[in-house]
Design a protein around this motif. Sequence first.
Motif, mmCIF file in Angstrom:
data_model
loop_
_atom_site.group_PDB
_atom_site.id
_atom_site.type_symbol
_atom_site.label_atom_id
_atom_site.label_comp_id
_atom_site.label_asym_id
_atom_site.label_seq_id
_atom_site.Cartn_x
_atom_site.Cartn_y
_atom_site.Cartn_z
ATOM 1 N N ILE A 187 -0.693 6.656 -12.891
ATOM 2 C CA ILE A 187 -1.286 6.115 -11.530
ATOM 3 C C ILE A 187 -0.891 4.827 -11.300
ATOM 4 C CG2 ILE A 187 -3.517 5.868 -10.547
ATOM 5 C CD1 ILE A 187 -2.688 8.828 -10.451
ATOM 6 N N ASN A 188 -0.953 4.022 -12.431
ATOM 7 C CA ASN A 188 -0.770 2.584 -12.364
ATOM 8 C C ASN A 188 0.569 2.155 -11.803
ATOM 9 O OD1 ASN A 188 -1.730 -0.478 -12.876
ATOM 10 N ND2 ASN A 188 0.192 -0.137 -14.247
ATOM 11 N N ALA A 189 1.644 2.886 -12.250
ATOM 12 C CA ALA A 189 3.086 2.672 -12.148
ATOM 13 C C ALA A 189 3.397 3.375 -10.580
ATOM 14 C CB ALA A 189 3.780 3.698 -12.832
ATOM 15 N N LEU A 190 2.497 4.435 -10.114
ATOM 16 C CA LEU A 190 2.486 4.884 -8.785
ATOM 17 C C LEU A 190 2.105 3.961 -7.676
ATOM 18 C CD1 LEU A 190 2.762 7.079 -6.408
ATOM 19 C CD2 LEU A 190 0.558 7.923 -7.300
ATOM 20 N N LEU A 191 0.970 3.186 -8.068
ATOM 21 C CA LEU A 191 0.488 2.203 -7.108
ATOM 22 C C LEU A 191 1.316 0.947 -6.904
ATOM 23 C CD1 LEU A 191 -3.296 2.130 -8.209
ATOM 24 C CD2 LEU A 191 -2.315 3.014 -6.087
ATOM 25 N N VAL A 192 1.938 0.545 -8.231
ATOM 26 C CA VAL A 192 2.871 -0.414 -8.220
ATOM 27 C C VAL A 192 3.973 -0.199 -7.166
ATOM 28 C CG1 VAL A 192 4.464 -2.084 -9.527
ATOM 29 C CG2 VAL A 192 2.116 -1.650 -10.329
ATOM 30 N N SER A 193 4.737 1.068 -7.469
ATOM 31 C CA SER A 193 5.867 1.366 -6.982
ATOM 32 C C SER A 193 5.919 1.638 -5.482
ATOM 33 C CB SER A 193 6.758 2.744 -7.570
ATOM 34 O OG SER A 193 5.797 3.481 -7.426
ATOM 35 N N SER A 194 4.455 2.025 -5.144
ATOM 36 C CA SER A 194 4.275 2.372 -3.635
ATOM 37 C C SER A 194 3.734 1.223 -2.822
ATOM 38 C CB SER A 194 3.007 3.440 -3.371
ATOM 39 O OG SER A 194 3.361 4.581 -4.087
ATOM 40 N N SER A 195 3.543 -0.023 -3.625
ATOM 41 C CA SER A 195 2.928 -1.150 -2.832
ATOM 42 C C SER A 195 3.935 -1.713 -1.557
ATOM 43 C CB SER A 195 2.548 -2.277 -3.841
ATOM 44 O OG SER A 195 3.544 -2.771 -4.801
ATOM 45 N N PHE A 196 5.127 -1.646 -1.896
ATOM 46 C CA PHE A 196 5.993 -1.961 -0.987
ATOM 47 C C PHE A 196 5.934 -1.435 0.335
ATOM 48 C CE2 PHE A 196 7.928 -2.223 -5.314
ATOM 49 C CZ PHE A 196 7.725 -3.210 -5.681
ATOM 50 N N LEU A 197 5.873 -0.024 0.135
ATOM 51 C CA LEU A 197 5.891 0.822 1.326
ATOM 52 C C LEU A 197 4.679 0.692 2.085
ATOM 53 C CD1 LEU A 197 7.191 2.877 3.249
ATOM 54 C CD2 LEU A 197 6.329 4.543 1.440
ATOM 55 N N VAL A 198 3.690 0.485 1.385
ATOM 56 C CA VAL A 198 2.157 0.040 1.795
ATOM 57 C C VAL A 198 2.260 -1.283 2.930
ATOM 58 C CG1 VAL A 198 -0.285 -0.348 1.504
ATOM 59 C CG2 VAL A 198 1.044 1.294 -0.080
ATOM 60 N N VAL A 199 3.120 -2.226 2.278
ATOM 61 C CA VAL A 199 2.943 -3.405 2.830
ATOM 62 C C VAL A 199 3.700 -3.255 4.332
ATOM 63 C CG1 VAL A 199 3.747 -5.813 2.635
ATOM 64 C CG2 VAL A 199 2.695 -4.963 0.734
ATOM 65 N N ILE A 200 4.879 -2.916 4.320
ATOM 66 C CA ILE A 200 5.789 -2.569 5.515
ATOM 67 C C ILE A 200 4.931 -1.630 6.405
ATOM 68 C CG2 ILE A 200 7.731 -3.302 4.581
ATOM 69 C CD1 ILE A 200 8.729 -0.641 4.829
ATOM 70 N N THR A 201 4.239 -0.638 5.778
ATOM 71 C CA THR A 201 3.653 0.208 6.676
ATOM 72 C C THR A 201 2.428 -0.425 7.607
ATOM 73 O OG1 THR A 201 4.174 2.170 5.243
ATOM 74 C CG2 THR A 201 2.198 2.597 6.755
ATOM 75 N N ILE A 202 1.983 -1.348 7.111
ATOM 76 C CA ILE A 202 0.790 -1.931 7.746
ATOM 77 C C ILE A 202 1.243 -2.568 9.049
ATOM 78 C CG2 ILE A 202 -0.867 -4.115 7.744
ATOM 79 C CD1 ILE A 202 -0.921 -3.656 4.926
ATOM 80 N N GLY A 203 2.473 -3.267 8.829
ATOM 81 C CA GLY A 203 3.251 -3.868 9.963
ATOM 82 C C GLY A 203 3.555 -2.570 10.924
ATOM 83 N N GLU A 204 4.213 -1.444 10.507
ATOM 84 C CA GLU A 204 4.516 -0.605 11.335
ATOM 85 C C GLU A 204 3.434 0.123 12.112
ATOM 86 O OE1 GLU A 204 7.418 1.442 13.208
ATOM 87 O OE2 GLU A 204 8.136 0.817 11.138
ATOM 88 N N ALA A 205 2.399 0.321 11.280
ATOM 89 C CA ALA A 205 1.201 0.933 12.051
ATOM 90 C C ALA A 205 0.759 -0.022 13.225
ATOM 91 C CB ALA A 205 -0.055 0.934 11.062
ATOM 92 N N LEU A 206 0.674 -1.310 13.180
ATOM 93 C CA LEU A 206 0.278 -2.137 14.276
ATOM 94 C C LEU A 206 1.063 -1.989 15.384
ATOM 95 C CD1 LEU A 206 -0.811 -5.257 12.091
ATOM 96 C CD2 LEU A 206 -2.439 -3.734 13.477
#
Length: 320
Positions: A42-61
């Motif tokens: 779970i820890n590895a999943l959160l770390v590897s997904s963090s980059f996609l989450v960051v750009i998704t914030i901008g894409e969402a806006l």
Amino acid sequence: MKSISTKVFGPSGSVRRPILFLVIALILSGIVAPSFLTSRNINALLVSSSFLVVITIGEALVIMTGMIDLGVESILASGGMLVAFLTVMQHLSAGVAIPFTLVSGLFVGLVVGLLVTKGRIPSFIVTLGTYWGLKGIALLFNGGNYISPNSGEFSFSGLSGTFLGMPTLVVLMVVLVAVAQLLFSYTPAGTWIRAVGSNEMSAKTVGLNIDAMKIGMFMISGLLAAFAGILIASWQGSMYPTTGAGYSLQAIAAVILGGIPFTGGRGSIVGAAIGALIIGLINDIIVLVGLPSLYEYIFVAIILVIAGLQARAARGAVVK
């Protein structure tokens, strides 16, 4: 009367939808691969997904205002290559290289926003140009080769360390999502963004500066994509010009999974972030069960169709 879909998933744009998708995905993943639910994974999943989450914030806006940004993955790659180039080849400190890289992301967003609003060019076309143009720039930084410190680590490698026992990347991800959601929910800017996406003409009638709003969203998207490039370079310990391939479409898929319609006007940042985690989860489970990576695209497509069907059902219920 409310449809069954609306009762279960909540109204269109509700965060309940992506949460339910995530819960279902977690349960199925635990059944298919028991090792998935270990704290280490779970820890590895959160770390590897963090980059996609960051750009998704901008894409969402951007999508919330009724536009689209196809260039985020190239801004990520060129941003990561730029910060690596400045620190390794130009020997600049992280204190100079990181702000310069972030400003470059803002500048790209500004240019894109101006072309869309003042040039009246569809965002799809402009950001598709950004996608190809910045991909070429990323390749130019080191002749198409990766950039890695000559010895040791990047001067900004601390970003991939830990903070209070938690991976710094995960902490930054959570903070960015929380701040973005708070600003979106409790400030006039959030209301303005929803208004532009819901009915641009009405928003213009009440005095909102539509062009400024759109330019601002592209600038935020560019800033976050460049920041994600810095983070992924720190995490990898090197930067490749092709890093982040596929992230643009994955970010768009995450936004849709998160309950934000292409027409904009409703949804949440938290929902979009959960959508990004679902995509990361799919990739993780594919690795754990030993399937070829190409299955990721198939499973994401299936989930997108399901999300689209239940959203369509909800719209139909509203019309009735």
